[in-house]
Design a protein around this motif. Structure first.
Motif, mmCIF file in Angstrom:
data_model
loop_
_atom_site.group_PDB
_atom_site.id
_atom_site.type_symbol
_atom_site.label_atom_id
_atom_site.label_comp_id
_atom_site.label_asym_id
_atom_site.label_seq_id
_atom_site.Cartn_x
_atom_site.Cartn_y
_atom_site.Cartn_z
ATOM 1 N N PHE A 119 27.944 55.970 -24.259
ATOM 2 C CA PHE A 119 28.056 54.838 -25.171
ATOM 3 C C PHE A 119 29.530 54.436 -25.317
ATOM 4 O O PHE A 119 29.882 53.260 -25.209
ATOM 5 C CB PHE A 119 27.455 55.238 -26.522
ATOM 6 C CG PHE A 119 27.360 54.130 -27.517
ATOM 7 C CD1 PHE A 119 26.360 53.185 -27.421
ATOM 8 C CD2 PHE A 119 28.249 54.056 -28.565
ATOM 9 C CE1 PHE A 119 26.253 52.168 -28.356
ATOM 10 C CE2 PHE A 119 28.154 53.046 -29.502
ATOM 11 C CZ PHE A 119 27.162 52.096 -29.407
ATOM 12 N N GLU B 86 26.553 59.865 -26.555
ATOM 13 C CA GLU B 86 27.760 59.373 -27.229
ATOM 14 C C GLU B 86 28.857 59.070 -26.215
ATOM 15 O O GLU B 86 29.534 58.034 -26.308
ATOM 16 C CB GLU B 86 28.269 60.403 -28.243
ATOM 17 C CG GLU B 86 27.437 60.516 -29.479
ATOM 18 C CD GLU B 86 27.890 61.628 -30.411
ATOM 19 O OE1 GLU B 86 27.441 61.613 -31.570
ATOM 20 O OE2 GLU B 86 28.661 62.519 -29.998
ATOM 21 N N SER C 71 21.933 53.790 -29.622
ATOM 22 C CA SER C 71 22.421 54.003 -30.984
ATOM 23 C C SER C 71 21.296 54.499 -31.893
ATOM 24 O O SER C 71 21.469 55.444 -32.666
ATOM 25 C CB SER C 71 23.005 52.700 -31.519
ATOM 26 O OG SER C 71 23.411 52.843 -32.841
ATOM 27 N N SER D 18 22.593 49.639 -25.496
ATOM 28 C CA SER D 18 23.455 50.256 -26.517
ATOM 29 C C SER D 18 22.758 50.340 -27.856
ATOM 30 O O SER D 18 22.873 51.338 -28.564
ATOM 31 C CB SER D 18 24.757 49.466 -26.664
ATOM 32 O OG SER D 18 25.541 49.581 -25.515
#
Length: 76
Positions: free
Chosen positions: A46, A43, A60, A56
């Motif tokens: 990202f 996280e 995710s 990404s």
């Protein structure tokens, strides 16, 4: 009153007050902590824009899968 100062932050979430506390986290990670930390690491990366667009999307998807696994493993 706690006069200790935070020495740093990992993945924009976890702080530590001294080297022993950080070493303890690293040396004594339980499986639940491993799962939590990998989710927070991904996280954080990202959010910082570390990954390309394709990466990404993959990250995710990984985060969603890991997060759902974590929820399924919570004792009821």
């Amino acid at each position: 009153m706690n006069n200790k100062k935070n020495m740093g932050t990992i993945f924009d979430t976890i702080t530590w007050e001294d080297k022993n506390q950080l070493d303890s986290l690293i040396d004594n990670m339980a499986d639940e902590q491993v799962n939590f930390l990998i989710i927070k690491a991904l996280e954080s990366s990202f959010t910082r824009g570390t990954f390309s667009l394709i990466e990404s999307e993959i990250v995710s998807k990984i985060l969603r899968k890991l997060s759902y696994q974590d929820v399924d493993n919570i004792p009821k």
